[in-house]
Scaffold this active site. Sequence first.
Site, PDB file in Angstrom:
ATOM      1  N   ARG A 113       5.867 -13.475   9.384  1.00  0.00           N
ATOM      2  CA  ARG A 113       6.474 -12.188   9.098  1.00  0.00           C
ATOM      3  C   ARG A 113       7.832 -12.094   9.786  1.00  0.00           C
ATOM      4  O   ARG A 113       8.167 -12.893  10.679  1.00  0.00           O
ATOM      5  CB  ARG A 113       5.576 -11.038   9.575  1.00  0.00           C
ATOM      6  CG  ARG A 113       5.350 -11.034  11.083  1.00  0.00           C
ATOM      7  CD  ARG A 113       4.497  -9.857  11.508  1.00  0.00           C
ATOM      8  NE  ARG A 113       5.198  -8.606  11.273  1.00  0.00           N
ATOM      9  CZ  ARG A 113       4.632  -7.405  11.397  1.00  0.00           C
ATOM     10  NH1 ARG A 113       3.357  -7.307  11.713  1.00  0.00           N
ATOM     11  NH2 ARG A 113       5.329  -6.310  11.199  1.00  0.00           N
ATOM     12  N   GLU A 129       0.865  -1.176   0.000  1.00  0.00           N
ATOM     13  CA  GLU A 129       0.000   0.000   0.000  1.00  0.00           C
ATOM     14  C   GLU A 129       0.905   1.230   0.000  1.00  0.00           C
ATOM     15  O   GLU A 129       1.815   1.333   0.833  1.00  0.00           O
ATOM     16  CB  GLU A 129      -0.904   0.018   1.232  1.00  0.00           C
ATOM     17  CG  GLU A 129      -1.865   1.194   1.239  1.00  0.00           C
ATOM     18  CD  GLU A 129      -2.761   1.233   2.452  1.00  0.00           C
ATOM     19  OE1 GLU A 129      -3.545   2.198   2.571  1.00  0.00           O
ATOM     20  OE2 GLU A 129      -2.681   0.309   3.294  1.00  0.00           O
ATOM     21  N   LYS A 152       4.303   0.755  10.685  1.00  0.00           N
ATOM     22  CA  LYS A 152       4.352   2.011   9.923  1.00  0.00           C
ATOM     23  C   LYS A 152       3.928   3.189  10.779  1.00  0.00           C
ATOM     24  O   LYS A 152       4.499   4.284  10.678  1.00  0.00           O
ATOM     25  CB  LYS A 152       3.453   1.908   8.686  1.00  0.00           C
ATOM     26  CG  LYS A 152       4.028   1.110   7.533  1.00  0.00           C
ATOM     27  CD  LYS A 152       3.103   1.196   6.335  1.00  0.00           C
ATOM     28  CE  LYS A 152       3.641   0.408   5.152  1.00  0.00           C
ATOM     29  NZ  LYS A 152       2.725   0.481   3.991  1.00  0.00           N
TER      30      LYS A 152
END
Length: 605
Positions: free
Chosen positions: A297, A62, A307
Amino acid sequence: MNSPASEPTDHKQSNFLRQIIENDLAQGTYASRHWGGSPGDAAHHAQGPSDPARVRLRFPPEPNGYLHVGHAKSICLNFGLARDYGGVCHLRFDDTNPEKEDEEYVRSIVDSVRWLGFNWESGGASHLYQASDYFDFMYRAAEYLIEAGHAYVDEQTPEEMRANRGDFGKPGVDSPFRSRTPAENLARFRAMRDGQLADGAAVLRAKIDMASPNINMRDPAIYRIRRATHHNTGDRWCIYPMYTYAHPIEDALEQITHSICTLEFEDQRPFYDWLLERLAEGGLLSAPPPRQYEFARLNLTYVITSKRKLAQLVNEQRVSGWDDPRMPTIVGLRRRGYTAEAIQLFAERIGVTKSDSWIDYSTLEGSLRDTLDATAKRAMAVLDPVKLVITNWDALHGAGTLDDCSAPINPHAPEQGRRSFQFGKELWIERSDYEETPPKGFHRLYPPQIAADGTAKPGNRVRLKYGHVVQCTGAVRDAEGRITEVHAELVPDTKSGTPGADAIKVKGVITWVGVHDAVPAEVRLYERLFNDAHPDAGGKNFLDSLNPDSLRTVQAYLEPSLASAGVDDRFQFERHGYFVADRRDHHPDKPVFNRTTGLKDSWGK
């Protein structure tokens, strides 16, 4: 660096994803796949994937921030698998949230993927896409779901929806709007599209099962109203698809074979499959559909990858920006001096698993050292300088005389030649290379000593690397007692590389830079940004773990070969570690170097 996607390389160590891909290839799972859907549905995407890749993956960031080291692992995984199995990996921007996205992030992501050594070209075609390419199709698909009784417009308040959703121990409650007819829902959805409803006044929800034990299947929202200008589509839309709805459609339209994501999306997989099955039933998509697979992850010690928290560090000026060399962003790692090869090696070493685990930060640093050791040019640098005066130099060599010295540019690559510098009366050495009263095991410079038995012991002898042997005679201090000069005498006939140079044995070797030809430079000594290995675990405030010594700036002296260093040039400063000419601030008239990592892991030791 990397083979093109069309040129498979030798496969790396096996993992469950490789086994899945190899099994699908052996069984021809996607061998008969062809572009599906009606011509009207697919017309907007006629430029899409027409090349018959055996394996088709995607990296779908994104564009709402800068990529970090966790994304780097995913990039290496997806693009690497496509390369190794003769396939292609798409770069796709999941730009479904216009309020947080920006063209700046798009450019940064493109640059980061290319810098890591990968591309999205195959068979002469570019496979760079964005979710907004498919907004028309997604809208038509939503209308189909409504007409087929699989979706409805819900006009509960957000608070009512949240309360009626239930929790892990309590089933959800049907919305009072769930029983609307398809015609009523279609009219309300078009009212949403046409801007007749306020932001937040309604959402389109999939109609699945409000009693499902998987909360993600309790009629998830698939469209919401957002009056926000989109960086690609402008103000054309005031409704935008939710990521969980958009992502499987994007995968299907791009004919992805293996949709690889991290474990937090595992509970979303049933909806991924449900949606593709419903759209295939309506003839909008063809079979076989993509399949989603999850892997663990990256959890890296001394690092945060949220983020939101990284943005907080930037916005509160705890760091100098997204590319601050202490940041785990790809742009930060690059500015710190990390190489693409090091990050690829790191991704290969940590492997791919289905279970979460922590990777020690030293693994990342070790991958860097292993790639730089063979390639980095060498140089001498003095980071905490004090002047060394050779008191008998003039008598032995004459006032103002300089002695030529040299050293390999890279001992692993003798074909690169040698670098040159000069030895003279005055040199810069590290302040720590002199001790008035030496501790046990100290083999560098110290003046004459009186032993415990009262006997006199001469000052210590050391070799000045690539130069001569000197013997320490003492030091000069200023009024505050700080040492301003160290004095020593040259031992004749001891120059490195000359006959008899090894006749005098010494235990200590120190680096130096000539005062006459030294290059003054700003050197930034970076350490880890956090003192805590898990700075945000267990609800801790990660700001409490910030390392106050994560950056120390010193005025150093470098050997003359570094006068011509260019931006991003990497060196091993002998004794000190690996350094890079800062890609933002370095200039030949004002050199700036960043410490990338030490010669060995010394954190906490």
